[in-house]
Design an enzyme around this catalytic site. Structure first.
Site, PDB file in Angstrom:
ATOM      1  N   LYS A   1       0.834  -1.211   0.000  1.00 39.88           N
ATOM      2  CA  LYS A   1       0.000   0.000   0.000  1.00 39.88           C
ATOM      3  C   LYS A   1       0.864   1.255   0.000  1.00 39.88           C
ATOM      4  O   LYS A   1       0.530   2.249  -0.643  1.00 39.88           O
ATOM      5  CB  LYS A   1      -0.912   0.015   1.229  1.00 39.88           C
ATOM      6  CG  LYS A   1      -2.076  -0.952   1.155  1.00 39.88           C
ATOM      7  CD  LYS A   1      -3.017  -0.660   2.305  1.00 39.88           C
ATOM      8  CE  LYS A   1      -3.994  -1.781   2.542  1.00 39.88           C
ATOM      9  NZ  LYS A   1      -4.616  -1.688   3.888  1.00 39.88           N
TER      10      LYS A   1
ATOM     11  N   LYS B   1      -6.844 -10.827  -8.518  1.00 38.38           N
ATOM     12  CA  LYS B   1      -7.819 -11.206  -7.500  1.00 38.38           C
ATOM     13  C   LYS B   1      -9.124 -10.454  -7.752  1.00 38.38           C
ATOM     14  O   LYS B   1      -9.094  -9.268  -8.093  1.00 38.38           O
ATOM     15  CB  LYS B   1      -7.213 -10.830  -6.145  1.00 38.38           C
ATOM     16  CG  LYS B   1      -8.111 -10.980  -4.962  1.00 38.38           C
ATOM     17  CD  LYS B   1      -7.360 -10.609  -3.690  1.00 38.38           C
ATOM     18  CE  LYS B   1      -8.360 -10.183  -2.620  1.00 38.38           C
ATOM     19  NZ  LYS B   1      -7.797  -9.927  -1.329  1.00 38.38           N
TER      20      LYS B   1
ATOM     21  N   LYS C   1     -13.342  -5.257  -5.741  1.00 34.53           N
ATOM     22  CA  LYS C   1     -14.199  -4.146  -6.137  1.00 34.53           C
ATOM     23  C   LYS C   1     -13.396  -3.028  -6.812  1.00 34.53           C
ATOM     24  O   LYS C   1     -13.816  -2.464  -7.818  1.00 34.53           O
ATOM     25  CB  LYS C   1     -14.904  -3.632  -4.876  1.00 34.53           C
ATOM     26  CG  LYS C   1     -15.809  -2.479  -5.096  1.00 34.53           C
ATOM     27  CD  LYS C   1     -17.264  -2.882  -5.051  1.00 34.53           C
ATOM     28  CE  LYS C   1     -18.127  -1.813  -5.631  1.00 34.53           C
ATOM     29  NZ  LYS C   1     -19.078  -1.157  -4.829  1.00 34.53           N
TER      30      LYS C   1
HETATM   31  P1  AMP Z   1     -11.896  -7.320   1.266  1.00 35.33           P
HETATM   32  O1  AMP Z   1     -13.185  -6.726   0.830  1.00 35.33           O
HETATM   33  O2  AMP Z   1     -10.879  -7.418   0.156  1.00 35.33           O
HETATM   34  O3  AMP Z   1     -11.374  -6.719   2.535  1.00 35.33           O
HETATM   35  O4  AMP Z   1     -12.184  -8.837   1.603  1.00 35.33           O
HETATM   36  C1  AMP Z   1     -13.082  -9.232   2.601  1.00 35.33           C
HETATM   37  C2  AMP Z   1     -12.992 -10.734   2.777  1.00 35.33           C
HETATM   38  O5  AMP Z   1     -13.302 -11.385   1.546  1.00 35.33           O
HETATM   39  C3  AMP Z   1     -11.610 -11.215   3.193  1.00 35.33           C
HETATM   40  O6  AMP Z   1     -11.789 -12.252   4.147  1.00 35.33           O
HETATM   41  C4  AMP Z   1     -11.004 -11.745   1.942  1.00 35.33           C
HETATM   42  O7  AMP Z   1     -10.134 -12.816   2.208  1.00 35.33           O
HETATM   43  C5  AMP Z   1     -12.221 -12.210   1.138  1.00 35.33           C
HETATM   44  N1  AMP Z   1     -11.975 -11.969  -0.282  1.00 35.33           N
HETATM   45  C6  AMP Z   1     -12.010 -10.776  -0.924  1.00 35.33           C
HETATM   46  N2  AMP Z   1     -11.729 -10.917  -2.227  1.00 35.33           N
HETATM   47  C7  AMP Z   1     -11.504 -12.237  -2.420  1.00 35.33           C
HETATM   48  C8  AMP Z   1     -11.154 -13.033  -3.547  1.00 35.33           C
HETATM   49  N3  AMP Z   1     -10.990 -12.494  -4.746  1.00 35.33           N
HETATM   50  N4  AMP Z   1     -10.996 -14.348  -3.361  1.00 35.33           N
HETATM   51  C9  AMP Z   1     -11.168 -14.914  -2.145  1.00 35.33           C
HETATM   52  N5  AMP Z   1     -11.492 -14.237  -1.048  1.00 35.33           N
HETATM   53  C10 AMP Z   1     -11.663 -12.916  -1.174  1.00 35.33           C
END
Ligand code: AMP
Length: 322
Positions: free
Chosen positions: A104, A183, A186
């Site tokens: 970051k 990955k 959003k």
């Molecule tokens: P985030 O919105 O990126 O903070 O993700 C929230 C939760 O969703 C976390 O536990 C991540 O590990 C899971 N997560 C987010 N994006 C992915 C993805 N592309 N594949 C698997 N898990 C995800």
């Protein structure tokens, strides 16, 4: 989970699905972390709606406010208070060593302290509830290790109190986005929101990248390298998965048709959740009720913890004026 809008199928497969299951065996605390979200520097005008959207997604997938505590971080000021106090037992070197921080930090000319201290607030989110276990993705393992270290250091300085929470690492790994490369996230615009109507699901899925070597319809495809096929495995029935692989290898079906079937499978999987979400959107007062009740329950636990923390850290001057 950070409120960056509606949850997507990566969030569902990587996190939410497991969380719903965990409610059977654990007393769970689910927090929408808006205090964390401000470190990303998003538009303050959008944040409240993102919080509500995520709460709707939580409830739609089956997080159950009767069984679990579901609330918004900024409603419980003890999170930021405890994070401040944890700063006193957290080595800066450890924070600078975090892989996510390094990633970051590269994006800033002048790095805000909030980006560095992010894992300290996470430690507070967890330890405020004296949690025994935290479901995390592989990428969060390092932060949880730091939480354990903060608990150890605090306990060593002020007396044993916090548990060292265990990481429950999921086995799903990363779900790739529709670009088939990064990955699903959003911020990259490569997602399928779980409560999107079927037309929107199709509009997104039709843009998905398939096997790059399959240029024409009569080229044989390679399901094993195709992200659309991977997604089929999550959302289509086993017989359909075998059939799409067979037809792909034999160039018996074009990618567009294969994606159409995937879009239908995704829409069918989430149909009941989509229905619950639209009902909740029509009754925002229900969502507000859940979050306010959740915050009240979270605060009760948080206050108990902070009472002990303040006493042990000497933040109770009244003790000397009695
Ligand atoms: P985030 O919105 O990126 O903070 O993700 C929230 C939760 O969703 C976390 O536990 C991540 O590990 C899971 N997560 C987010 N994006 C992915 C993805 N592309 N594949 C698997 N898990 C995800």
């Amino acid at each position: 989970m950070q409120p960056s809008g509606e949850a997507h199928i990566g969030n569902y497969l990587g996190a939410l699905r497991r969380w719903v299951e965990m409610q059977r065996t654990y007393e769970c605390v689910f927090c929408i972390v808006d205090d964390h979200a401000v470190t990303a520097g998003g538009d303050p005008k959008e944040l409240p709606a993102h919080v509500v959207d995520l709460a709707v997604s939580f409830l739609a997938v089956g997080l159950d406010p009767e069984r679990s505590i579901i609330f918004v971080q900024s409603d419980v000021a003890e999170h930021t208070e405890l994070a401040w106090l944890f700063n006193s037992v957290t080595p800066v070197g450890e924070l600078e060593r975090m892989t996510q921080f390094k990633d970051k930090a590269r994006r800033f000319e002048s790095v805000p302290a909030g980006i560095l201290n992010y894992p300290v607030l996470q430690a507070a989110d967890i330890l405020l509830y004296r949690a025994d276990a935290v479901p995390v993705g592989e990428d969060q393992r390092q932060h949880l290790e730091l939480t354990r270290e903060i608990a150890r250091k605090w306990n060593a300085t002020y007396g044993a109190y916090f548990p060292e929470p265990e990481a429950l690492v999921g086995n799903e790994g990363r779900i790739l986005g529709l670009d088939g490369e990064a990955k699903m996230s959003k911020s990259l615009g490569n997602t399928v929101p779980i409560t999107a109507p079927p037309d929107d699901v199709w509009a997104r899925v039709r843009t998905a990248v398939t096997d790059p070597q399959r240029v024409r319809r009569d080229d044989p495809g390679r399901p094993e390298v195709c992200n659309v096929h991977t997604l089929h495995k999550y959302f289509s029935a086993p017989a359909v998965v075998d059939d799409v692989a067979h037809r792909c290898r034999g160039a018996l079906r074009g990618c567009v048709e294969c994606k159409r079937i995937l879009a239908d499978s995704i829409s069918a999987t989430f149909a009941p959740m989509r229905e619950r979400a639209s009902e909740l959107r029509a009754h925002p007062e229900r969502v507000r009720g859940v979050l306010e009740d959740g915050a009240a329950r979270a605060r009760e636990v948080a206050r108990e913890t902070m009472k002990v923390v303040r006493e042990r850290m000497g933040l109770d001057w009244r003790a000397a004026a009695r």
